[in-house]
Design an enzyme around this catalytic site. Sequence first.
Site, PDB file in Angstrom:
ATOM      1  N   SER A  58      -6.090 -25.989  18.392  1.00 17.17           N
ATOM      2  CA  SER A  58      -7.037 -25.119  19.111  1.00 17.17           C
ATOM      3  C   SER A  58      -6.809 -25.113  20.618  1.00 17.17           C
ATOM      4  O   SER A  58      -7.140 -24.138  21.296  1.00 17.17           O
ATOM      5  CB  SER A  58      -8.468 -25.561  18.809  1.00 17.17           C
ATOM      6  OG  SER A  58      -8.712 -25.433  17.423  1.00 17.17           O
ATOM      7  N   LEU A  59      -6.263 -26.197  21.142  1.00 14.02           N
ATOM      8  CA  LEU A  59      -6.010 -26.229  22.592  1.00 14.02           C
ATOM      9  C   LEU A  59      -4.980 -25.180  23.017  1.00 14.02           C
ATOM     10  O   LEU A  59      -4.952 -24.798  24.185  1.00 14.02           O
ATOM     11  CB  LEU A  59      -5.514 -27.616  23.023  1.00 14.02           C
ATOM     12  CG  LEU A  59      -6.563 -28.690  23.275  1.00 14.02           C
ATOM     13  CD1 LEU A  59      -5.885 -29.969  23.780  1.00 14.02           C
ATOM     14  CD2 LEU A  59      -7.596 -28.232  24.302  1.00 14.02           C
ATOM     15  N   GLU A  60      -4.154 -24.734  22.092  1.00 16.30           N
ATOM     16  CA  GLU A  60      -3.118 -23.745  22.441  1.00 16.30           C
ATOM     17  C   GLU A  60      -3.647 -22.306  22.440  1.00 16.30           C
ATOM     18  O   GLU A  60      -2.985 -21.392  22.937  1.00 16.30           O
ATOM     19  CB  GLU A  60      -1.930 -23.835  21.463  1.00 16.30           C
ATOM     20  CG  GLU A  60      -0.939 -24.946  21.748  1.00 16.30           C
ATOM     21  CD  GLU A  60      -1.463 -26.330  21.413  1.00 16.30           C
ATOM     22  OE1 GLU A  60      -1.430 -27.192  22.296  1.00 16.30           O
ATOM     23  OE2 GLU A  60      -1.921 -26.557  20.280  1.00 16.30           O
ATOM     24  N   VAL A  88     -12.003 -28.029  14.703  1.00 15.50           N
ATOM     25  CA  VAL A  88     -11.871 -29.331  15.354  1.00 15.50           C
ATOM     26  C   VAL A  88     -12.847 -30.264  14.647  1.00 15.50           C
ATOM     27  O   VAL A  88     -14.059 -30.008  14.626  1.00 15.50           O
ATOM     28  CB  VAL A  88     -12.204 -29.249  16.858  1.00 15.50           C
ATOM     29  CG1 VAL A  88     -11.754 -30.531  17.550  1.00 15.50           C
ATOM     30  CG2 VAL A  88     -11.558 -28.029  17.507  1.00 15.50           C
ATOM     31  N   ILE A  89     -12.296 -31.307  14.027  1.00 11.82           N
ATOM     32  CA  ILE A  89     -13.141 -32.257  13.285  1.00 11.82           C
ATOM     33  C   ILE A  89     -13.129 -33.595  14.013  1.00 11.82           C
ATOM     34  O   ILE A  89     -12.058 -34.105  14.374  1.00 11.82           O
ATOM     35  CB  ILE A  89     -12.645 -32.426  11.835  1.00 11.82           C
ATOM     36  CG1 ILE A  89     -12.650 -31.063  11.126  1.00 11.82           C
ATOM     37  CG2 ILE A  89     -13.519 -33.435  11.084  1.00 11.82           C
ATOM     38  CD1 ILE A  89     -12.107 -31.079   9.716  1.00 11.82           C
ATOM     39  N   ASP A  92     -11.862 -40.579  15.714  1.00 10.63           N
ATOM     40  CA  ASP A  92     -12.401 -41.855  16.203  1.00 10.63           C
ATOM     41  C   ASP A  92     -12.444 -41.923  17.724  1.00 10.63           C
ATOM     42  O   ASP A  92     -12.993 -42.883  18.276  1.00 10.63           O
ATOM     43  CB  ASP A  92     -11.514 -43.006  15.701  1.00 10.63           C
ATOM     44  CG  ASP A  92     -11.534 -43.095  14.189  1.00 10.63           C
ATOM     45  OD1 ASP A  92     -12.573 -42.749  13.596  1.00 10.63           O
ATOM     46  OD2 ASP A  92     -10.497 -43.500  13.610  1.00 10.63           O
ATOM     47  N   THR A  93     -11.837 -40.966  18.378  1.00  9.92           N
ATOM     48  CA  THR A  93     -11.681 -41.090  19.830  1.00  9.92           C
ATOM     49  C   THR A  93     -12.279 -39.895  20.577  1.00  9.92           C
ATOM     50  O   THR A  93     -12.766 -38.943  19.973  1.00  9.92           O
ATOM     51  CB  THR A  93     -10.185 -41.171  20.200  1.00  9.92           C
ATOM     52  OG1 THR A  93      -9.595 -39.879  19.972  1.00  9.92           O
ATOM     53  CG2 THR A  93      -9.448 -42.220  19.372  1.00  9.92           C
ATOM     54  N   HIS A  95     -10.765 -37.649  21.920  1.00  6.19           N
ATOM     55  CA  HIS A  95      -9.933 -36.441  21.789  1.00  6.19           C
ATOM     56  C   HIS A  95     -10.730 -35.253  21.248  1.00  6.19           C
ATOM     57  O   HIS A  95     -10.507 -34.116  21.652  1.00  6.19           O
ATOM     58  CB  HIS A  95      -8.738 -36.748  20.877  1.00  6.19           C
ATOM     59  CG  HIS A  95      -7.717 -35.666  20.836  1.00  6.19           C
ATOM     60  ND1 HIS A  95      -7.048 -35.225  21.956  1.00  6.19           N
ATOM     61  CD2 HIS A  95      -7.247 -34.913  19.804  1.00  6.19           C
ATOM     62  CE1 HIS A  95      -6.209 -34.267  21.624  1.00  6.19           C
ATOM     63  NE2 HIS A  95      -6.310 -34.048  20.325  1.00  6.19           N
ATOM     64  N   ARG A 134     -18.909 -23.985   6.755  1.00  7.28           N
ATOM     65  CA  ARG A 134     -18.883 -22.928   7.768  1.00  7.28           C
ATOM     66  C   ARG A 134     -17.678 -22.003   7.610  1.00  7.28           C
ATOM     67  O   ARG A 134     -17.740 -20.809   7.942  1.00  7.28           O
ATOM     68  CB  ARG A 134     -18.890 -23.566   9.161  1.00  7.28           C
ATOM     69  CG  ARG A 134     -20.272 -24.072   9.503  1.00  7.28           C
ATOM     70  CD  ARG A 134     -20.294 -25.220  10.473  1.00  7.28           C
ATOM     71  NE  ARG A 134     -21.691 -25.664  10.644  1.00  7.28           N
ATOM     72  CZ  ARG A 134     -22.325 -26.463   9.801  1.00  7.28           C
ATOM     73  NH1 ARG A 134     -21.704 -26.947   8.722  1.00  7.28           N
ATOM     74  NH2 ARG A 134     -23.589 -26.784   9.995  1.00  7.28           N
TER      75      ARG A 134
HETATM   76  N1  LIG Z   1      -7.487 -32.781  16.700  1.00  2.87           N
HETATM   77  C1  LIG Z   1      -7.457 -31.428  16.598  1.00  2.87           C
HETATM   78  C2  LIG Z   1      -6.559 -30.690  17.361  1.00  2.87           C
HETATM   79  N2  LIG Z   1      -5.710 -31.327  18.178  1.00  2.87           N
HETATM   80  C3  LIG Z   1      -4.493 -30.768  18.643  1.00  2.87           C
HETATM   81  C4  LIG Z   1      -4.637 -30.006  19.941  1.00  2.87           C
HETATM   82  O1  LIG Z   1      -5.357 -28.804  19.732  1.00  2.87           O
HETATM   83  C5  LIG Z   1      -3.262 -29.649  20.473  1.00  2.87           C
HETATM   84  O2  LIG Z   1      -2.549 -28.904  19.513  1.00  2.87           O
HETATM   85  C6  LIG Z   1      -2.424 -30.863  20.850  1.00  2.87           C
HETATM   86  O3  LIG Z   1      -3.111 -31.654  21.788  1.00  2.87           O
HETATM   87  C7  LIG Z   1      -1.085 -30.418  21.477  1.00  2.87           C
HETATM   88  O4  LIG Z   1      -1.273 -29.664  22.647  1.00  2.87           O
HETATM   89  N3  LIG Z   1      -6.536 -29.330  17.258  1.00  2.87           N
HETATM   90  C8  LIG Z   1      -7.385 -28.677  16.405  1.00  2.87           C
HETATM   91  O5  LIG Z   1      -7.358 -27.434  16.320  1.00  2.87           O
HETATM   92  N4  LIG Z   1      -8.253 -29.409  15.646  1.00  2.87           N
HETATM   93  C9  LIG Z   1      -8.322 -30.747  15.717  1.00  2.87           C
HETATM   94  O6  LIG Z   1      -9.157 -31.360  14.982  1.00  2.87           O
HETATM   95  C1  LIG Z   2      -9.875 -33.721  17.251  1.00  2.00           C
HETATM   96  C2  LIG Z   2      -9.938 -35.110  16.813  1.00  2.00           C
HETATM   97  O1  LIG Z   2     -10.833 -35.789  17.238  1.00  2.00           O
HETATM   98  C3  LIG Z   2      -9.016 -35.733  15.854  1.00  2.00           C
HETATM   99  O2  LIG Z   2      -8.153 -34.935  15.121  1.00  2.00           O
HETATM  100  C4  LIG Z   2      -8.260 -36.815  16.519  1.00  2.00           C
HETATM  101  O3  LIG Z   2      -8.635 -37.966  15.866  1.00  2.00           O
HETATM  102  P1  LIG Z   2      -8.710 -39.385  16.609  1.00  2.00           P
HETATM  103  O4  LIG Z   2      -9.791 -39.264  17.650  1.00  2.00           O
HETATM  104  O5  LIG Z   2      -9.118 -40.331  15.506  1.00  2.00           O
HETATM  105  O6  LIG Z   2      -7.374 -39.650  17.201  1.00  2.00           O
END
Ligand SMILES: Nc1c(NC[C@H](O)[C@H](O)[C@H](O)CO)[nH]c(=O)[nH]c1=O
Ligand SMILES: CC(=O)[C@@H](O)COP(=O)(O)O
Length: 164
Positions: A58-60, A88-89, A92-93, A95, A134
């Site tokens: 999703s960040l892209e 985005v789920i 643990d962090t 992120h 959803r």
């Molecule tokens: N953790 C999730 C991500 N993470 C990836 C980032 O969006 C991105 O692709 C990466 O940091 C490289 O730039 N993306 C989601 O769409 N959903 C997630 O749960």
């Molecule tokens: C978007 C998120 O939180 C997930 O995919 C990354 O997981 P984690 O925080 O356990 O590295």
Amino acid sequence: MAGTSQHGKAFIRPKAKAHLLIVEARFHDDLADALLEGATSALDEAGATYDVVTVPGSLEIPAVITFALDGAGEGGVHYDGFVALGTVIRGDTYHFDIVANESSRALMDLSVQEAIAIGNGILTTENDEQAWTRARRTEGDKGGFAARAALSMIALKEKFGAQS
Ligand SMILES: Nc1c(NC[C@H](O)[C@H](O)[C@H](O)CO)[nH]c(=O)[nH]c1=O
Ligand SMILES: CC(=O)[C@@H](O)COP(=O)(O)O
């Protein structure tokens, strides 16, 4: 699902046939299929046309919308609106907060600063179950909702006479 409704009165359609870009993140592949099914069904039903671009996460998504806007300015394909799809789920962090907040912040910045029609269909959930409830077209249909929101924003842009 709490608060689910058809939101019928909230949606309007553009007068002219609209051409949209769907930007879908496939970080969660099966959920991406469900969101895309909802979005394409809603656009088909409205008689709109669309291209689909896939990104890893999703960040892209926001940057790809910027690429498309830049490309249109250089004589490339013009899109009347954009549909952002992703899930985005929470892990643990921290992120989760970065991906959830920053993807939406960038979409909001783009929509307001560039005056573009965007439907935000990026789900941000605590777990898989919430996400599926959803994403499924037969339940929350958030992909369809985002597509209908984008069409409504295109129609409102038309109404105010803004350049598309
Ligand atoms: N953790 C999730 C991500 N993470 C990836 C980032 O969006 C991105 O692709 C990466 O940091 C490289 O730039 N993306 C989601 O769409 N959903 C997630 O749960
Ligand atoms: C978007 C998120 O939180 C997930 O995919 C990354 O997981 P984690 O925080 O356990 O590295």
